[in-house]
Design a protein around this motif. Structure first.
Motif, PDB file in Angstrom:
ATOM      1  N   GLU A  90       0.786  -1.226   0.000  1.00  0.00           N
ATOM      2  CA  GLU A  90       0.000   0.000   0.000  1.00  0.00           C
ATOM      3  C   GLU A  90       0.818   1.275   0.000  1.00  0.00           C
ATOM      4  O   GLU A  90       0.526   2.210  -0.748  1.00  0.00           O
ATOM      5  N   LEU A  91       1.821   1.351   0.858  1.00  0.00           N
ATOM      6  CA  LEU A  91       2.563   2.595   1.006  1.00  0.00           C
ATOM      7  C   LEU A  91       3.898   2.342   1.672  1.00  0.00           C
ATOM      8  O   LEU A  91       3.995   1.552   2.605  1.00  0.00           O
ATOM      9  N   ILE A  92       4.924   3.023   1.162  1.00  0.00           N
ATOM     10  CA  ILE A  92       6.233   3.039   1.803  1.00  0.00           C
ATOM     11  C   ILE A  92       6.635   4.500   1.930  1.00  0.00           C
ATOM     12  O   ILE A  92       6.587   5.244   0.951  1.00  0.00           O
ATOM     13  N   SER A  93       6.973   4.922   3.128  1.00  0.00           N
ATOM     14  CA  SER A  93       7.301   6.333   3.320  1.00  0.00           C
ATOM     15  C   SER A  93       8.485   6.492   4.257  1.00  0.00           C
ATOM     16  O   SER A  93       8.759   5.632   5.090  1.00  0.00           O
ATOM     17  N   CYS A  94       9.180   7.597   4.090  1.00  0.00           N
ATOM     18  CA  CYS A  94      10.241   7.971   5.011  1.00  0.00           C
ATOM     19  C   CYS A  94      10.378   9.485   4.959  1.00  0.00           C
ATOM     20  O   CYS A  94       9.886  10.144   4.039  1.00  0.00           O
ATOM     21  N   GLY A  95      11.033  10.038   5.979  1.00  0.00           N
ATOM     22  CA  GLY A  95      11.124  11.483   6.024  1.00  0.00           C
ATOM     23  C   GLY A  95      12.260  11.957   6.895  1.00  0.00           C
ATOM     24  O   GLY A  95      12.831  11.204   7.695  1.00  0.00           O
ATOM     25  N   TRP A  96      12.577  13.226   6.718  1.00  0.00           N
ATOM     26  CA  TRP A  96      13.692  13.850   7.401  1.00  0.00           C
ATOM     27  C   TRP A  96      13.306  15.271   7.796  1.00  0.00           C
ATOM     28  O   TRP A  96      12.315  15.818   7.297  1.00  0.00           O
ATOM     29  N   GLU A  97      14.099  15.865   8.661  1.00  0.00           N
ATOM     30  CA  GLU A  97      13.868  17.256   9.003  1.00  0.00           C
ATOM     31  C   GLU A  97      15.196  17.997   9.090  1.00  0.00           C
ATOM     32  O   GLU A  97      16.231  17.441   9.481  1.00  0.00           O
ATOM     33  N   SER A  98      15.152  19.271   8.703  1.00  0.00           N
ATOM     34  CA  SER A  98      16.275  20.183   8.875  1.00  0.00           C
ATOM     35  C   SER A  98      15.803  21.302   9.797  1.00  0.00           C
ATOM     36  O   SER A  98      14.688  21.261  10.330  1.00  0.00           O
ATOM     37  N   ALA A  99      16.630  22.305   9.969  1.00  0.00           N
ATOM     38  CA  ALA A  99      16.227  23.433  10.809  1.00  0.00           C
ATOM     39  C   ALA A  99      15.103  24.237  10.175  1.00  0.00           C
ATOM     40  O   ALA A  99      14.387  24.960  10.871  1.00  0.00           O
ATOM     41  N   GLU A 100      14.901  24.073   8.855  1.00  0.00           N
ATOM     42  CA  GLU A 100      13.906  24.878   8.150  1.00  0.00           C
ATOM     43  C   GLU A 100      12.712  24.090   7.629  1.00  0.00           C
ATOM     44  O   GLU A 100      11.696  24.703   7.264  1.00  0.00           O
ATOM     45  N   ALA A 101      12.831  22.770   7.554  1.00  0.00           N
ATOM     46  CA  ALA A 101      11.804  22.040   6.813  1.00  0.00           C
ATOM     47  C   ALA A 101      11.644  20.603   7.284  1.00  0.00           C
ATOM     48  O   ALA A 101      12.565  20.002   7.850  1.00  0.00           O
ATOM     49  N   HIS A 102      10.451  20.062   7.010  1.00  0.00           N
ATOM     50  CA  HIS A 102      10.200  18.633   7.007  1.00  0.00           C
ATOM     51  C   HIS A 102      10.170  18.199   5.544  1.00  0.00           C
ATOM     52  O   HIS A 102       9.648  18.918   4.680  1.00  0.00           O
ATOM     53  N   PHE A 103      10.682  17.000   5.272  1.00  0.00           N
ATOM     54  CA  PHE A 103      10.710  16.503   3.902  1.00  0.00           C
ATOM     55  C   PHE A 103      10.319  15.038   3.921  1.00  0.00           C
ATOM     56  O   PHE A 103      10.921  14.238   4.634  1.00  0.00           O
ATOM     57  N   THR A 104       9.308  14.692   3.134  1.00  0.00           N
ATOM     58  CA  THR A 104       8.786  13.333   3.117  1.00  0.00           C
ATOM     59  C   THR A 104       8.768  12.793   1.698  1.00  0.00           C
ATOM     60  O   THR A 104       8.435  13.518   0.761  1.00  0.00           O
ATOM     61  N   VAL A 105       9.124  11.524   1.553  1.00  0.00           N
ATOM     62  CA  VAL A 105       8.993  10.828   0.275  1.00  0.00           C
ATOM     63  C   VAL A 105       8.177   9.568   0.528  1.00  0.00           C
ATOM     64  O   VAL A 105       8.440   8.837   1.489  1.00  0.00           O
ATOM     65  N   LEU A 106       7.185   9.345  -0.297  1.00  0.00           N
ATOM     66  CA  LEU A 106       6.405   8.110  -0.145  1.00  0.00           C
ATOM     67  C   LEU A 106       6.018   7.583  -1.512  1.00  0.00           C
ATOM     68  O   LEU A 106       6.035   8.302  -2.513  1.00  0.00           O
ATOM     69  N   SER A 107       5.669   6.316  -1.544  1.00  0.00           N
ATOM     70  CA  SER A 107       5.164   5.702  -2.774  1.00  0.00           C
ATOM     71  C   SER A 107       3.857   4.992  -2.468  1.00  0.00           C
ATOM     72  O   SER A 107       3.666   4.430  -1.385  1.00  0.00           O
ATOM     73  N   THR A 108       2.961   5.035  -3.435  1.00  0.00           N
ATOM     74  CA  THR A 108       1.628   4.462  -3.301  1.00  0.00           C
ATOM     75  C   THR A 108       1.087   4.220  -4.708  1.00  0.00           C
ATOM     76  O   THR A 108       1.678   4.676  -5.692  1.00  0.00           O
ATOM     77  N   TRP A 109      -0.027   3.508  -4.821  1.00  0.00           N
ATOM     78  CA  TRP A 109      -0.658   3.317  -6.124  1.00  0.00           C
ATOM     79  C   TRP A 109      -1.853   4.250  -6.305  1.00  0.00           C
ATOM     80  O   TRP A 109      -2.664   4.052  -7.210  1.00  0.00           O
TER      81      TRP A 109
END
Length: 202
Positions: A90-109
Motif C-alpha cells: 500500500e505505502l512506503i514512506s520515510c522522512g527527514w527534518e532540517s532546521a527549516e523544513a520537514h521533507f517526506t517521500v512516499l510511494s503508493t498506487w
C-alpha cells in the motif's frame, strides 16, 4: 503541524488505511502479491494491471540516500522515525527534518485522477517540470500560509510523492525567505528525481 499530524495527513491523503501493519515483534501484516517488473512490461503500462499484479512499490527509504536529501535541502537533516512506514502492498514512506523544513517521500498506487478529485489538495501545476521530468504539483487546501507543497510522479513502480513543509515562521528555505513552498520544491527535489523509477504512465 507537528510531526505526527503531518504524517497522519500524508497517509490519509495517500489513501492508506492505517490498520494491519506488521508489528515490531515480527507479527505478519498483509501478504504481498506483487509481481515482477517483467509482467508489467508485457502489459505495456503497469497501471493497467490489477493491483496484485503490479510491480513492487518503489522503496524511497532504500533507494534515496540521506546525502541526496541534504543536497536538496541545502542543510544537514535527521531522519524522523514517525515518517517511516513500510507497507509494501500500500505505502512506503520515510522522512527527514532540517532546521527549516520537514521533507517526506512516499510511494503508493493512488492515481492521478484520485489526487485531482481529492478535496484535500489544490492543483498548482499539472505538468510541473523538474530537470526535464514532468510531474503534478499540489498544495494542501487547508494550508493558508503556503508552507507545504507536493510534487508527484506517476512511475512504473507507483506514485512517488515528494512533500516539502517549511517549518520556519518566515517560510525560509536555504536561508532565504519565500512566499510559497511550491516556488522552491523543484530545487529541493532536483538531486532526488534521478533516483526514482522511470516513466510517466498517467
Amino acid at each position: 503541524m507537528g510531526r505526527s499530524g503531518a504524517l497522519g495527513a500524508a497517509l490519509v491523503a495517500a489513501g492508506v488505511v492505517l490498520s494491519g501493519c506488521a508489528s515490531a515483534d515480527g507479527e505478519e501484516g498483509p501478504t504481498s502479491t506483487t509481481t515482477s517488473p517483467a509482467a508489467a512490461e508485457e502489459s505495456g503500462n503497469p497501471w493497467d494491471l490489477p493491483i496484485e499484479q503490479r510491480p513492487a512499490l518503489f522503496d524511497p527509504c532504500a533507494q534515496i540516500p540521506i546525502e541526496a536529501v541534504e543536497g536538496g535541502l541545502g542543510a544537514p537533516v535527521q531522519p524522523v522515525e514517525e515518517f517511516f512506514n513500510h507497507r509494501p502492498d500500500e505505502l512506503i514512506s520515510c522522512g527527514w527534518e532540517s532546521a527549516e523544513a520537514h521533507f517526506t517521500v512516499l510511494s503508493t498506487w493512488k492515481s492521478r485522477e484520485e489526487y485531482l478529485s481529492d478535496e484535500m489538495f489544490d492543483l498548482r501545476d499539472e505538468s510541473a517540470e523538474v530537470i526535464g521530468r514532468e510531474g503534478m504539483r499540489l498544495s494542501k487546501s487547508t494550508d493558508a500560509f503556503n508552507s507545504t507543497c507536493l510534487q508527484l510522479f506517476f512511475t512504473s513502480q507507483g506514485t512517488v510523492w515528494f512533500e516539502l513543509g517549511l517549518t520556519n515562521a518566515l517560510n525560509e528555505f536555504r536561508g532565504e525567505r519565500t512566499a510559497d513552498a511550491c516556488s522552491v520544491i523543484g530545487r529541493a527535489i532536483e538531486p532526488l528525481v534521478p533516483l526514482i523509477p522511470e516513466g510517466d504512465f498517467q
